[in-house]
Scaffold this motif. Structure first.
Motif, short mmCIF file in Angstrom:
data_model
loop_
_atom_site.label_atom_id
_atom_site.label_comp_id
_atom_site.label_asym_id
_atom_site.label_seq_id
_atom_site.Cartn_x
_atom_site.Cartn_y
_atom_site.Cartn_z
N PHE A 135 39.92 53.19 38.81
CA PHE A 135 38.63 53.22 38.11
C PHE A 135 37.84 51.93 38.30
O PHE A 135 36.66 51.89 37.99
N GLY A 136 38.47 50.88 38.79
CA GLY A 136 37.76 49.63 39.02
C GLY A 136 38.70 48.54 39.48
O GLY A 136 39.91 48.61 39.30
N ASN A 137 38.09 47.47 40.08
CA ASN A 137 38.90 46.38 40.64
C ASN A 137 38.22 45.02 40.49
O ASN A 137 38.68 44.03 41.03
N THR A 138 37.11 45.00 39.74
CA THR A 138 36.35 43.75 39.59
C THR A 138 36.67 43.08 38.26
O THR A 138 36.52 43.69 37.20
N PRO A 139 37.10 41.80 38.27
CA PRO A 139 37.36 41.09 37.02
C PRO A 139 36.10 40.42 36.47
O PRO A 139 35.21 40.04 37.24
N VAL A 140 36.01 40.31 35.15
CA VAL A 140 34.94 39.52 34.56
C VAL A 140 35.24 38.04 34.77
O VAL A 140 36.40 37.63 34.90
N LYS A 141 34.20 37.24 34.80
CA LYS A 141 34.37 35.80 35.01
C LYS A 141 34.47 35.10 33.67
O LYS A 141 33.55 34.38 33.23
N ASN A 142 35.56 35.37 32.98
CA ASN A 142 35.78 34.78 31.66
C ASN A 142 37.27 34.52 31.51
O ASN A 142 38.07 35.44 31.36
N LYS A 150 39.72 45.51 33.20
CA LYS A 150 39.43 46.49 32.16
C LYS A 150 38.16 46.11 31.42
O LYS A 150 37.32 46.98 31.12
N GLN A 151 37.98 44.83 31.14
CA GLN A 151 36.78 44.39 30.43
C GLN A 151 35.53 44.63 31.26
O GLN A 151 34.48 45.01 30.73
N TRP A 152 35.63 44.41 32.58
CA TRP A 152 34.46 44.67 33.43
C TRP A 152 34.06 46.14 33.34
O TRP A 152 32.88 46.47 33.23
N VAL A 153 35.06 47.03 33.39
CA VAL A 153 34.80 48.47 33.29
C VAL A 153 34.17 48.81 31.95
O VAL A 153 33.19 49.57 31.88
N LEU A 154 34.70 48.25 30.88
CA LEU A 154 34.14 48.52 29.55
C LEU A 154 32.71 48.01 29.44
O LEU A 154 31.85 48.68 28.84
N ASN A 155 32.45 46.86 30.03
CA ASN A 155 31.07 46.32 30.01
C ASN A 155 30.12 47.25 30.75
O ASN A 155 28.99 47.49 30.31
N LYS A 200 43.43 51.57 31.14
CA LYS A 200 44.45 50.53 31.10
C LYS A 200 44.30 49.65 32.35
O LYS A 200 43.66 50.07 33.34
N GLU A 201 44.88 48.48 32.33
CA GLU A 201 44.85 47.60 33.49
C GLU A 201 46.26 47.31 33.96
O GLU A 201 47.13 46.95 33.17
N VAL A 202 46.47 47.51 35.26
CA VAL A 202 47.76 47.23 35.88
C VAL A 202 47.51 46.54 37.22
O VAL A 202 46.76 47.06 38.07
N GLU A 203 48.10 45.38 37.41
CA GLU A 203 47.97 44.64 38.66
C GLU A 203 46.51 44.47 39.09
O GLU A 203 46.15 44.65 40.25
N GLU A 204 45.68 44.13 38.12
CA GLU A 204 44.25 43.88 38.35
C GLU A 204 43.49 45.12 38.85
O GLU A 204 42.51 45.01 39.58
N PHE A 205 43.97 46.29 38.45
CA PHE A 205 43.23 47.53 38.66
C PHE A 205 42.99 48.17 37.30
O PHE A 205 43.91 48.25 36.47
N ALA A 206 41.76 48.64 37.07
CA ALA A 206 41.50 49.48 35.91
C ALA A 206 41.89 50.91 36.30
O ALA A 206 41.48 51.42 37.36
N LEU A 207 42.73 51.53 35.48
CA LEU A 207 43.21 52.89 35.74
C LEU A 207 42.80 53.81 34.61
O LEU A 207 42.70 53.39 33.46
N ILE A 231 39.51 35.99 28.53
CA ILE A 231 39.83 37.41 28.42
C ILE A 231 41.07 37.72 29.25
O ILE A 231 41.16 37.33 30.43
N ASP A 232 42.02 38.42 28.66
CA ASP A 232 43.29 38.72 29.31
C ASP A 232 43.13 39.82 30.37
O ASP A 232 43.41 39.60 31.55
N LYS A 233 42.68 41.00 29.96
CA LYS A 233 42.53 42.13 30.87
C LYS A 233 41.12 42.10 31.45
O LYS A 233 40.20 42.79 30.99
N LYS A 234 40.94 41.33 32.48
CA LYS A 234 39.59 41.05 33.00
C LYS A 234 38.96 42.26 33.70
O LYS A 234 37.76 42.49 33.58
#
Length: 457
Positions: free
Chosen positions: A194-201, A209-214, A109-116, A204-207
């Protein structure tokens, strides 16, 4: 009682042997942080010691060494003895699971631009101990195409670790300061960074989370839906370590109850031409009540003993199975509570186990009037004691604290259900169920010796 700290009388030669044995133990547990990993390492070692998968055999005879892998979660090893198996099996039964955090089926999940990572704790833990400490991710996950991916992230020096973030003391007073111990960290707050990097898109809403999934897709082929078919566990990162200036203690995760599993296996490998059929039974799910098809509350004990009998008895039937189980003897090889020098008030000091005093017997466990216990009978205790004293096995008597202070359970009552004569016997630990349990190298070694002798009763 006349028991003493074992280090007091150990010769330098004996101490060296004990320390050497402990090194093998630490290496083994460092490779086996989960029940699945323990089964993988053990199956390999069983083969190296001449054991064959029982499914590769049609019949069994005296001296045969076989094992049974149950769904990669528990493993059972057997040596066929000289006597008729109906006279009973001598078995040492330990569990491989330990308290931990499991990932939920939909964990990211993503909360406050953190993947958890969203977790559900497994077994009896103090939840606050799992915050602000390095954690590793272990387990298996199946992809849509059926491929099995085995993960272990956080154990190697250059790998990332994960962490449950705690709140700083400066801001903890209102949100955490008045909480009781069990709620300092609540179950739903056991979420891992689990992560803190957003995708550059921007679409996409949950940026994050998307980076982690990628990244998961790129590195492992994992997609979000695949977590539904996963068994992923969060455990403390790092290895077992020596504790104390004298290096006589071992600290680390998962010693409850893999210390008993390891010592029982090492004892089994040294058994030659046993009189009775002997068995090491390494089970699962003890920490949550021995439930499920890999726990001892299943019909697996009947299945495996029935399988052995069907391969040795021409006229095998259910009555023979019941007789075999009824005539069997077992050590429910689980750890017990050692006196904690900081919190000794919870123990009945005359009836408590101590570190470095040898393997500890617990006549009964349970709580609140022995509830949930398998109270061992005096005749069986005397039989075991006689053999241990004849073979100079160092042992002590232990329990789980003062009456009404608390308590705990083991698999003993599930063995006793079949009429198997059973007593709990294993090393004592300090800080049981924590991320850094403490054992004694002396108790480790004496437990191995004790199990070896028990196989020969």
């Amino acid at each position: 009682m006349t028991k003493e700290n074992l280090w007091k009388n150990y010769s330098e030669e004996k101490k060296s042997k004990v320390f050497e044995f402990a090194e093998g133990y630490k290496k083994y547990l460092n490779l086996a942080k989960t029940e699945r990993e323990f089964v993988v390492v053990t199956e390999k070692e069983l083969k190296e010691n001449g054991f064959i998968d029982i499914n590769a055999k049609e019949t069994l005879k005296e001296g045969d060494k076989v094992y049974f892998n149950n769904r990669d979660k528990n493993i059972i090893a057997i040596i066929i003895g000289k006597e008729d198996i109906k006279n009973g099996i001598n078995m040492v039964v330990s569990h491989l699971d330990s308290p931990r955090l499991d990932l939920k089926p939909n964990p990211i999940k993503e909360v406050e631009e953190f993947a958890l990572l969203n977790t559900h704790y497994y077994g009896g833990i103090k939840k606050y101990q799992w915050a602000s400490t390095p954690l590793a991710l272990h387990g298996v996950i199946y992809l849509k195409d059926g491929k099995k991916v085995t993960l272990s992230i956080g154990e190697k020096e250059k790998e990332p670790v994960f962490c449950v973030p705690d709140i700083l003391p400066h801001l903890a007073h209102k949100v955490q300061g008045e909480r009781k111990t069990a709620e300092v960290i609540k179950g739903e707050e056991l979420k891992l960074l689990f992560g803190n990097t957003p995708v550059k898109n921007k679409d996409i809403d949950k940026k994050v989370k998307q980076w982690v999934l990628n990244k998961l897709k790129e590195k492992y082929g994992i997609e979000e839906d695949d977590f539904f078919t996963a068994e992923l566990e969060i455990v403390p990162a790092g290895k077992l370590r020596d504790v104390g200036l004298d290096e006589t203690m071992i600290g680390g995760y998962g010693q409850d109850d893999r210390i008993c599993a390891y010592t029982s296996l090492k004892a089994l490998y040294e058994v030659k031409n046993p009189k009775k059929t002997v068995m090491v039974y390494l089970t699962d799910k003890e920490e949550i009540g021995s439930e499920g098809s890999t726990g001892l509350k299943s019909t697996l004990p009947e299945y495996i003993v029935g399988k052995i009998l069907s391969m040795t008895e021409k006229n095998y039937n259910d009555q023979i199975l019941r007789e075999t189980l009824w005539n069997s003897k077992a050590l429910s090889s689980d750890v017990t509570a050692a006196i904690n020098p900081v919190f000794s008030s919870v123990h009945d000091l005359d009836n408590a186990a101590r570190l470095s005093y040898g393997i500890a017997f617990a006549k009964y466990t349970g709580s609140g009037g022995k509830f949930g216990s398998s109270d061992a009978d005096a005749e069986f205790i005397q039989e075991v004691r006689k053999v241990f004293e004849k073979n100079a096995i160092e042992y002590q008597i232990g329990g789980f604290g003062k009456v009404d202070e608390g308590g705990g359970g083991t698999v003993a009552k599930f063995l006793a259900y079949y009429g198997i004569r059973t007593i709990d016997a294993g090393p004592a630990l300090i800080s049981m169920h924590s991320l850094f349990e403490i054992s004694s190298k002396a108790d480790l070694y004496e437990t191995y010796k004790a199990y070896k002798v028990f196989f020969e009763i």
